[in-house]
Write a protein that holds these residues in place. Structure first.
Motif, PDB file in Angstrom:
ATOM      1  N   PHE A  50       0.831  -1.208   0.000  1.00 12.89           N
ATOM      2  CA  PHE A  50       0.000   0.000   0.000  1.00 12.89           C
ATOM      3  C   PHE A  50       0.866   1.259   0.000  1.00 12.89           C
ATOM      4  O   PHE A  50       0.584   2.216  -0.714  1.00 12.89           O
ATOM      5  CB  PHE A  50      -0.949   0.029   1.193  1.00 12.89           C
ATOM      6  N   TYR A  57      -4.603   3.595  -3.861  1.00 13.37           N
ATOM      7  CA  TYR A  57      -5.423   3.224  -2.714  1.00 13.37           C
ATOM      8  C   TYR A  57      -5.825   4.433  -1.888  1.00 13.37           C
ATOM      9  O   TYR A  57      -5.131   5.431  -1.857  1.00 13.37           O
ATOM     10  CB  TYR A  57      -4.652   2.244  -1.813  1.00 13.37           C
ATOM     11  N   ILE A  70      -9.865   0.751  -2.952  1.00 14.26           N
ATOM     12  CA  ILE A  70      -9.567   1.385  -4.230  1.00 14.26           C
ATOM     13  C   ILE A  70     -10.739   2.295  -4.535  1.00 14.26           C
ATOM     14  O   ILE A  70     -11.883   1.838  -4.642  1.00 14.26           O
ATOM     15  CB  ILE A  70      -9.372   0.350  -5.350  1.00 14.26           C
TER      16      ILE A  70
END
Length: 147
Positions: A50, A57, A70
């Motif tokens: 991430f 994200y 998302i």
């Protein structure tokens, strides 16, 4: 196991062989890792993924909440995030608790015209003179540590 036990800063895992710095694949890691550390390894690996792909994200803004998603305008057409982890609702445009019945512009105007919350005033006093800026794209507060 020592890399996983001590800190996530050692990710991705590298081959411990002398002079070899090749990344160890997750599959190889699962073969040799004690089952006690598998969950921690997966958590660190996911966190690093991430962090390396922040443009893809979004995260729930609740402190301590680990929900990551998302952002899709089709899926979140209302601009509202109802977090399945912490149960809070947020406006994805303003990054504040969801303001039902008001547009973002109306909500911001009401906040400007009304008495600010004590915590807001304290926060704004804190960020003045400190290396914090509001991101021009997402409006989240970030610490400026370079550039």
């Amino acid at each position: 196991e020592m890399c996983i036990r001590d800190s996530s800063s050692k990710f991705p895992l590298k081959c411990p062989g002398e002079g070899c710095r090749m990344e160890v694949s997750p599959e190889d890691t699962y073969e040799v890792l004690d089952p006690v550390y598998i969950h921690k390894f997966e958590k660190f690996s996911t966190k690093k993924h991430f962090e390396a792909n922040l443009q893809e994200y979004s995260c729930c803004p609740t402190p301590g909440c680990e929900f990551v998603f998302i952002y899709s305008p089709d899926e979140y057409s209302s601009g509202r995030l109802d977090c399945p982890c912490c149960q809070n609702s947020y406006c994805l445009n303003c990054k504040v608790p969801f303001h039902a019945g008001k547009t973002c512009i109306e909500f911001k105007a009401d906040r400007i015209n009304s008495t600010h919350l004590k915590e807001d005033d304290q926060f704004h006093q804190f960020v003045q003179g400190v290396k914090y800026k509001q991101c021009p794209k997402c409006k989240m507060w970030v610490e400026k540590n370079g550039g």
